[in-house]
Design a protein around this motif. Structure first.
Motif, PDB file in Angstrom:
ATOM      1  N   ILE B 136       0.825  -1.202   0.000  1.00  0.00           N
ATOM      2  CA  ILE B 136       0.000   0.000   0.000  1.00  0.00           C
ATOM      3  C   ILE B 136       0.867   1.263   0.000  1.00  0.00           C
ATOM      4  CG2 ILE B 136      -1.712   1.275   1.397  1.00  0.00           C
ATOM      5  CD1 ILE B 136      -2.791  -1.204  -0.036  1.00  0.00           C
ATOM      6  N   GLY B 137       2.101   1.147   0.506  1.00  0.00           N
ATOM      7  CA  GLY B 137       2.940   2.340   0.579  1.00  0.00           C
ATOM      8  C   GLY B 137       4.374   2.047   0.177  1.00  0.00           C
ATOM      9  N   TYR B 138       5.043   3.048  -0.428  1.00  0.00           N
ATOM     10  CA  TYR B 138       6.469   2.942  -0.724  1.00  0.00           C
ATOM     11  C   TYR B 138       7.229   3.617   0.426  1.00  0.00           C
ATOM     12  CZ  TYR B 138       5.434   1.585  -5.574  1.00  0.00           C
ATOM     13  OH  TYR B 138       5.016   0.928  -6.690  1.00  0.00           O
ATOM     14  N   ALA B 139       8.133   2.860   1.056  1.00  0.00           N
ATOM     15  CA  ALA B 139       8.841   3.405   2.217  1.00  0.00           C
ATOM     16  C   ALA B 139       9.810   4.501   1.801  1.00  0.00           C
ATOM     17  CB  ALA B 139       9.585   2.286   2.921  1.00  0.00           C
ATOM     18  N   THR B 140       9.885   5.569   2.600  1.00  0.00           N
ATOM     19  CA  THR B 140      10.839   6.642   2.332  1.00  0.00           C
ATOM     20  C   THR B 140      12.093   6.406   3.166  1.00  0.00           C
ATOM     21  OG1 THR B 140       9.807   7.992   4.041  1.00  0.00           O
ATOM     22  CG2 THR B 140       9.050   8.300   1.799  1.00  0.00           C
ATOM     23  N   ASP B 141      11.989   6.641   4.484  1.00  0.00           N
ATOM     24  CA  ASP B 141      13.160   6.529   5.346  1.00  0.00           C
ATOM     25  C   ASP B 141      12.875   5.591   6.508  1.00  0.00           C
ATOM     26  OD1 ASP B 141      11.233   8.275   6.383  1.00  0.00           O
ATOM     27  OD2 ASP B 141      12.704   9.211   7.697  1.00  0.00           O
ATOM     28  N   ILE B 142      13.898   5.276   7.278  1.00  0.00           N
ATOM     29  CA  ILE B 142      13.711   4.571   8.538  1.00  0.00           C
ATOM     30  C   ILE B 142      14.402   5.391   9.624  1.00  0.00           C
ATOM     31  CG2 ILE B 142      13.456   2.241   7.605  1.00  0.00           C
ATOM     32  CD1 ILE B 142      16.413   1.779   8.262  1.00  0.00           C
ATOM     33  N   GLY B 143      14.259   4.957  10.875  1.00  0.00           N
ATOM     34  CA  GLY B 143      14.840   5.748  11.963  1.00  0.00           C
ATOM     35  C   GLY B 143      15.731   4.934  12.874  1.00  0.00           C
ATOM     36  N   PRO B 144      16.888   4.429  12.371  1.00  0.00           N
ATOM     37  CA  PRO B 144      17.796   3.703  13.252  1.00  0.00           C
ATOM     38  C   PRO B 144      18.331   4.667  14.315  1.00  0.00           C
ATOM     39  CG  PRO B 144      18.850   4.101  11.128  1.00  0.00           C
ATOM     40  CD  PRO B 144      17.432   4.577  11.005  1.00  0.00           C
ATOM     41  N   GLU B 145      18.345   4.195  15.567  1.00  0.00           N
ATOM     42  CA  GLU B 145      18.658   5.100  16.665  1.00  0.00           C
ATOM     43  C   GLU B 145      20.092   4.987  17.166  1.00  0.00           C
ATOM     44  OE1 GLU B 145      15.032   5.556  19.519  1.00  0.00           O
ATOM     45  OE2 GLU B 145      15.042   3.507  18.782  1.00  0.00           O
ATOM     46  N   GLY B 146      20.708   6.137  17.387  1.00  0.00           N
ATOM     47  CA  GLY B 146      21.968   6.237  18.106  1.00  0.00           C
ATOM     48  C   GLY B 146      21.739   7.148  19.299  1.00  0.00           C
ATOM     49  N   ILE B 147      22.827   7.536  19.980  1.00  0.00           N
ATOM     50  CA  ILE B 147      22.666   8.435  21.124  1.00  0.00           C
ATOM     51  C   ILE B 147      23.336   9.773  20.822  1.00  0.00           C
ATOM     52  CG2 ILE B 147      23.356   8.847  23.522  1.00  0.00           C
ATOM     53  CD1 ILE B 147      21.203   6.853  23.546  1.00  0.00           C
ATOM     54  N   CYS B 148      22.544  10.841  20.889  1.00  0.00           N
ATOM     55  CA  CYS B 148      23.109  12.185  20.799  1.00  0.00           C
ATOM     56  C   CYS B 148      23.502  12.604  22.210  1.00  0.00           C
ATOM     57  CB  CYS B 148      22.068  13.185  20.293  1.00  0.00           C
ATOM     58  SG  CYS B 148      21.561  12.927  18.595  1.00  0.00           S
ATOM     59  N   TYR B 149      24.675  13.195  22.360  1.00  0.00           N
ATOM     60  CA  TYR B 149      25.075  13.598  23.707  1.00  0.00           C
ATOM     61  C   TYR B 149      25.870  14.895  23.699  1.00  0.00           C
ATOM     62  CZ  TYR B 149      29.757  11.817  22.669  1.00  0.00           C
ATOM     63  OH  TYR B 149      30.999  11.613  22.106  1.00  0.00           O
ATOM     64  N   ARG B 150      25.918  15.517  24.889  1.00  0.00           N
ATOM     65  CA  ARG B 150      26.642  16.780  25.046  1.00  0.00           C
ATOM     66  C   ARG B 150      28.022  16.478  25.611  1.00  0.00           C
ATOM     67  NH1 ARG B 150      23.612  21.486  26.183  1.00  0.00           N
ATOM     68  NH2 ARG B 150      25.593  22.390  26.792  1.00  0.00           N
ATOM     69  N   ALA B 151      29.035  16.482  24.744  1.00  0.00           N
ATOM     70  CA  ALA B 151      30.393  16.172  25.197  1.00  0.00           C
ATOM     71  C   ALA B 151      30.860  17.169  26.257  1.00  0.00           C
ATOM     72  CB  ALA B 151      31.341  16.167  24.004  1.00  0.00           C
ATOM     73  N   ASP B 152      30.465  18.447  26.127  1.00  0.00           N
ATOM     74  CA  ASP B 152      30.931  19.440  27.101  1.00  0.00           C
ATOM     75  C   ASP B 152      30.398  19.154  28.503  1.00  0.00           C
ATOM     76  OD1 ASP B 152      28.418  19.999  26.004  1.00  0.00           O
ATOM     77  OD2 ASP B 152      28.516  22.103  26.605  1.00  0.00           O
ATOM     78  N   LEU B 153      29.134  18.710  28.588  1.00  0.00           N
ATOM     79  CA  LEU B 153      28.561  18.391  29.895  1.00  0.00           C
ATOM     80  C   LEU B 153      29.160  17.090  30.451  1.00  0.00           C
ATOM     81  CD1 LEU B 153      24.797  19.300  29.324  1.00  0.00           C
ATOM     82  CD2 LEU B 153      26.531  20.614  30.541  1.00  0.00           C
ATOM     83  N   PHE B 154      29.474  16.153  29.535  1.00  0.00           N
ATOM     84  CA  PHE B 154      30.127  14.907  29.966  1.00  0.00           C
ATOM     85  C   PHE B 154      31.461  15.234  30.637  1.00  0.00           C
ATOM     86  CE2 PHE B 154      28.398  10.780  28.117  1.00  0.00           C
ATOM     87  CZ  PHE B 154      27.106  11.265  28.000  1.00  0.00           C
ATOM     88  N   LYS B 155      32.171  16.175  30.036  1.00  0.00           N
ATOM     89  CA  LYS B 155      33.483  16.561  30.554  1.00  0.00           C
ATOM     90  C   LYS B 155      33.343  17.145  31.959  1.00  0.00           C
ATOM     91  CE  LYS B 155      37.587  19.124  29.201  1.00  0.00           C
ATOM     92  NZ  LYS B 155      38.090  20.233  28.386  1.00  0.00           N
ATOM     93  N   LYS B 156      32.324  17.971  32.130  1.00  0.00           N
ATOM     94  CA  LYS B 156      32.044  18.594  33.419  1.00  0.00           C
ATOM     95  C   LYS B 156      31.796  17.539  34.496  1.00  0.00           C
ATOM     96  CE  LYS B 156      29.217  22.633  34.407  1.00  0.00           C
ATOM     97  NZ  LYS B 156      27.997  23.291  33.906  1.00  0.00           N
ATOM     98  N   ALA B 157      31.179  16.437  34.089  1.00  0.00           N
ATOM     99  CA  ALA B 157      30.831  15.382  35.053  1.00  0.00           C
ATOM    100  C   ALA B 157      31.975  14.389  35.224  1.00  0.00           C
ATOM    101  CB  ALA B 157      29.573  14.661  34.598  1.00  0.00           C
ATOM    102  N   GLY B 158      33.079  14.630  34.534  1.00  0.00           N
ATOM    103  CA  GLY B 158      34.208  13.717  34.640  1.00  0.00           C
ATOM    104  C   GLY B 158      34.020  12.434  33.850  1.00  0.00           C
TER     105      GLY B 158
END
Lengths: 334, 418
Positions: B136-158
């Motif tokens: 019934i439909g032609y697929a456009t995209d999919i949504g494989p998940e990774g993790i977006c993160y704030r490196a600067d805040l990670f640094k603050k937390a050690g």
């Protein structure tokens, strides 16, 4: 300047109306003409107003009746008509815990918006009815919020009433007041929505009041001044009684509008369902109609809810009517 | 004669009104070109493609109809399906809503085409195929998940900031939450993830039968769903969540205010983060997803049966979902193709994203897509129940109810779906 209808002083001739042409036709024809004439006089007014009623039947009565027809059936948004179920949809809606809650919300938001709105609008109108500099500019500028679309209003007020990073909570945070949960606390959410409605409609109503106030004969104020009445006394004893019919109009239209409130609370809700907060803290009856019809795709229950709302509005209109009649009677006594 | 003229007036008005009813607007215009309308929401990355098509085709022109969100598109879709007219020639459908669409037999054209076999990932093609085996439909995209993160805040937390090391920190959900608890101890006032709703969705995408059994029976009292609910609502008390509703104004503002440190990122989310966090430095994208892979979202192009240009619409939908075109859409808006052939393309393999510290987003997303092992079963009521589930979590998040009471209300909401 309106045209003066009296003949000017110099012209004293009287013009006699033209005589009717002598009847030349025989008695039978004249009788027919007379009958037709009478019919014309009697029926024409109805035909003149008939376009409105034809329109009303088509776009007013038909949907009302059709909604009633839908409300007694199983009716899916896409699949269409199903079985006849009698009053089952009404029973389901009345049993639904959200119905009672959203009815209370609707009335609460309506009272919070219409009450202050009429008071502020009358006050504003009274202030505008004085000899201000740049009068037109002031009068037009109070209508400005009315021109802004509800969607834009919701965006502006959405950033004002943000629970965490909203402007109001940031401001009261500086004063040491803990943030108000505008989207969670039931009463706070009603206040927030009422403020949107008031912002948009107060100026509009003020202009209607202003128009009514300008029709009040100025000599009444003059004689009141001579009698020693101050401005406040004049407002309560002359202005308010004189604009009562307009007051009735504004109160009734804002009742109808208030009980049908939809756009403001729907746009105020930022959860995916847009059904009036996580626990329907500020969901209204029209939002429940939408929820049944478009989220659950059940037009039967949606129509039943719409009819229940119609009955509620009728009840409010009757109460209003009785109240106003009483007020009218009081006015005549005094 | 007054009587006659007013009667005539009334009659004219009535017939005019009646005539308004049937103004069928045939699209085929005088110069022989056909306009195919394509209705999309969010960002599909089709602007450049449509320009390309229109400059090389004289007989068919594409016109895009864009709305802001799937919610708006859905309201429009259902209303016009019910009315039987008014839809665009091609309608984009959000993936989670596909099961409900498949259940509306006859409202959409069968797009099955033997030449297109193997174009899509198997599980994607399956999602668009109804019980009779029609696509019934032609697929456009999919949504494989990774993790977006704030490196600067990670640094603050050690914590480590390098994306390889970060990936090592969060292989399982337990590790992910444990790291989060460490983080909020070091950086008080900042949450670990963006919203309880988003986290719940990410976890649900790893459950085989979240709401419905394979025969479409609604079953929301299963232990796996209960576990997701308990985990998510339990984390609220610990302070891991921002307690904000995903997509709300506060949520959008929290990107600018150091509101949180990580979030589940399907490919299409990268553009959203970049938009909301404009001017914030330190974002990065890690090649990991707790508890294995996960797919969140992805859309389909359908051809409603009520349209006037069905053949032309099929041709356009076919062309738009061709690997070659989807690669260009990825370059425009990071929408990750559902066509395996595209994964071999240099344009995807070498794609990096400057905003995310030059992360090799193309390569990471290909690996994330390969890591997807579980596809949740989604029946016709999936998206309705999901909304009720999200509302239940928000009630706990915003403090209006305790977890048990909110769960009870969720059960009665599901009951009311009928």
């Amino acid at each position: 300047m309106p045209q003066d209808l009296k003949p000017s002083g110099g012209d004293t001739r009287t013009v006699s109306p033209p005589l009717p042409p002598p009847a030349t036709a025989g008695p039978p024809r004249s009788a027919w003409r007379q009958r037709l004439n009478r019919l014309d006089v009697r029926l024409s007014p109805y035909l003149y107003i008939s376009p409105f009623f034809v329109l009303f039947l088509l776009v007013g009565m038909f949907p009302l009746a059709y909604t009633a027809w839908v409300s007694v059936h199983d009716w899916s948004l896409i699949g269409g008509k199903g079985d006849f179920v009698g009053l089952e949809n009404f029973r389901e809606v009345l049993d639904n815990p959200y119905f009672g809650k959203q009815l209370v919300n609707t009335v609460s938001i309506f009272l919070l918006s219409s009450g202050p709105q009429v008071v502020i609008a009358v006050t504003l109108a009274a202030l505008l009815d004085t000899h201000l500099r740049a009068r037109t500019w002031w009068r037009m500028s109070i209508l400005l919020p009315f021109v802004v679309s509800p969607v834009a209003v919701a965006i502006i007020f959405g950033s004002l009433y943000g629970d965490r990073y909203g402007l109001i909570n940031e401001l009261i945070g500086h004063l040491g007041i803990s943030p108000i949960q505008w989207h969670t606390d039931r009463f706070a959410s009603h206040v927030a929505i009422a403020s949107m409605v008031n912002w948009r409609w107060t100026g509009y109503n003020a202009l209607i009041f202003l128009a009514a106030m300008q029709a009040v004969p100025r000599d009444l104020y003059e004689s009141a001044s001579i009698d020693g009445a101050g401005r406040v006394r004049q407002f309560f004893s002359i202005t308010l009684p004189m604009i009562r019919p307009t007051m009735v109009f504004v109160i009734i239209t804002s009742t109808i509008g208030g009980l049908q409130i939809f756009a403001e609370p729907r746009l105020f809700d930022q959860t995916a369902t847009h059904s009036g907060g996580s626990d329907r803290q500020f969901g209204t009856i029209t939002m429940l109609v939408y929820d049944f019809g478009w989220q659950l795709r059940d037009l039967g229950r949606a129509s039943a809810t719409a009819w229940l709302l119609f009955l509620v509005i009728c009840a409010f209109a009757i109460v209003n009517y009785l109240l106003i009649r009483r007020l009218g009677a009081l006015g005549e006594e005094s | 004669m007054r009587l006659a003229s007013s009667a005539l007036m009334a009659l004219t008005l009535a017939t005019t009104l009646a005539a308004c009813g049937d103004d069928g607007d045939a699209e085929g215009s005088a110069d022989g070109t056909t306009t195919v309308t394509v209705a999309t929401f969010n960002e599909f990355g089709y602007e450049g493609l449509i320009e390309e098509w229109n400059s090389s085709h004289d007989d068919i022109k594409i016109e895009q109809v864009k709305v802001g969100t799937w919610d708006d598109a859905k309201a429009n879709l259902y209303t016009k399906l019910a009315a039987g007219s008014g839809l665009s020639d091609i309608e984009a459908i959000e993936g989670d809503a596909m099961p409900a669409i498949l259940a509306e037999g006859g409202a959409f054209e069968d797009l099955t085409d033997s030449e297109l076999e193997g174009r899509w990932l198997d599980w994607v093609a399956e999602k668009a195929t109804n019980a009779d085996g029609q696509m019934i439909g032609y697929a456009t995209d999919i949504g494989p998940e990774g993790i977006c993160y704030r490196a600067d805040l990670f640094k603050k937390a050690g914590l480590p900031t390098d994306r390889e090391e970060v990936a090592g920190l969060m292989g399982t959900w337990d590790d992910y939450f444990a790291t989060g608890e460490k983080f909020i101890e070091e950086v008080p006032g900042t949450a670990w993830y963006d919203s309880s709703g988003g986290l719940a969705q990410a976890m649900l995408n790893q459950v085989e039968n979240p709401f419905e059994t394979d025969d479409n029976t609604v079953d929301v009292e299963n232990p796996e769903l209960q576990a997701v609910y308990d985990t998510v609502t339990g984390n609220i008390a610990k302070g891991l969540s921002t307690k904000l509703t995903q997509w709300s104004d506060d949520w959008t503002a929290s990107f600018q205010k150091d509101g949180f440190a990580t979030m589940a990122c399907p490919g299409w989310m990268l553009g959203v983060v970049e938009g909301n966090a404009e001017g914030v430095e330190g974002w990065d994208f890690a090649n990991v997803f707790p508890g294995g892979g996960g797919n969140w979202g992805g859309s389909f192009l359908t051809v409603p049966a009520q349209g006037d240009n069905i053949e032309e619409a099929k041709e356009v939908a076919n062309w738009l979902t061709d690997p070659e075109q989807q690669i260009k859409a990825f370059e425009a808006k990071n929408t990750f193709p559902s066509q395996p052939e595209a994964y071999e393309a240099e344009a995807i393999k070498t794609a990096t994203n400057e905003f995310f510290n030059d992360a090799p987003v193309g390569q990471i997303l290909v690996e994330r897509a390969e890591a997807v092992t579980v596809q949740p079963y989604k029946g016709p009521k999936y998206s309705d129940i999901l909304q009720a589930f999200q509302a239940a979590i928000i009630r706990v998040d915003d403090g209006s109810q305790d977890p048990d009471k909110s769960w009870e209300q969720f059960l009665s909401d599901v009951e009311a779906l009928g």
